[in-house]
Enzyme design. Structure first.
Site, PDB file in Angstrom:
ATOM      1  CG  ASP A  17       7.057  -4.749  -4.320  1.00  0.00           C
ATOM      2  OD1 ASP A  17       7.499  -3.621  -4.589  1.00  0.00           O
ATOM      3  OD2 ASP A  17       5.947  -4.940  -3.784  1.00  0.00           O
ATOM      4  CG  ASP A 138       4.117   1.287   4.401  1.00  0.00           C
ATOM      5  OD1 ASP A 138       4.017   1.946   3.354  1.00  0.00           O
ATOM      6  OD2 ASP A 138       5.153   0.682   4.732  1.00  0.00           O
TER       7      ASP A 138
END
Length: 248
Positions: A17, A138
């Site tokens: 990330d 998500d």
């Protein structure tokens, strides 16, 4: 165990990330709960490859917030450092970005917010780039979150996935926000429900902490899983994850 390894096979995708050019992890998608693990993401990618990884899941956290890719210099360094299948998500919300990033050398792209807000557009680009786009879902309590997890809609995660199940997607990445970065195990039940609901390969994301977690996801029929914080904090090694998934 030997017979199991011959029949169960699940892909392992270690995660990087990116935020501010650094390799970081967030807890439950909260930008205020950030841990910086490395200032050279390309070195992290190289280490994953040396440890046996075949693939890499990269998220541009700044891009997810801004609505356009931000950490492209770091992505380019990763591409130059390793020979892995690279998947990139975060801020990919128009056809020009898709085309440019694929030309840039990324193997496949995760689209989330725009797929939810502009379903007709997403259907069109999936057909234009078959096998190159991943639907990123998500979810918070089973409901779809958007805009870098800053907003939660009324749309159910499984309902969204089924809308695109017959399209030429590369996969669906399904992230359970409640477990993401918490090191408490994945939501295996929700992940299995998603995989049963669609014909598209489902990639489980969020909470994978131990080799047992990997085995449970593999046994539940998931096509792949993403592993982040556990690899950085040492509760799970690439070798153990690969062995548990039968991804050797």
């Amino acid at each position: 165990m030997q017979n199991r390894e011959l029949t169960i096979r699940m892909e392992i995708w270690p995660a990087i990330d990116l935020r501010g050019g650094n390799c970081v992890r967030l807890r439950q998608g909260d930008y205020e709960q950030e841990t910086v693990f490395a200032s050279e993401p390309a070195e992290v990618a190289r280490r994953f490859q040396q440890e046996g990884a075949k693939r890499l899941h990269v998220v541009d956290l700044d891009g997810a917030r801004e609505g356009t890719p931000v950490n492209l210099p770091a992505v380019q360094e990763i591409l130059e450092a390793v020979n892995l299948t690279i998947e990139l998500g975060g801020g990919i919300r128009d056809e020009q970005s898709i085309s440019e990033l694929l030309d840039f050398g990324v193997d496949r792209l995760v689209v989330g917010t725009s797929a939810i807000k502009h379903t007709d557009w997403f259907q069109e680009v999936v057909r234009k780039f078959p096998g190159k786009l991943v639907l990123g879902i998500d979810a918070r309590d089973g409901r779809v979150a958007t805009d870098g997890w800053l907003e939660t809609s009324d749309l159910g995660a499984v309902e969204l996935a089924q809308r695109f199940s017959d399209e030429p997607l590369a996969a669906i990445v399904y992230t359970d926000i409640a477990t993401d970065g918490m090191m408490r195990g994945p939501n295996v039940e929700a992940m299995a429900e998603m995989q049963r609901a669609v014909s598209v390969p489902v990639v489980a994301s969020g909470g994978v902490t131990t080799a047992q977690d990997v085995r449970e996801l593999a046994d539940a029929g998931l096509a792949a899983c993403i592993i982040g914080r556990a690899l950085y904090e040492g509760s799970l090694t690439m070798a153990d994850a690969i062995a548990a998934a039968g991804d050797g």
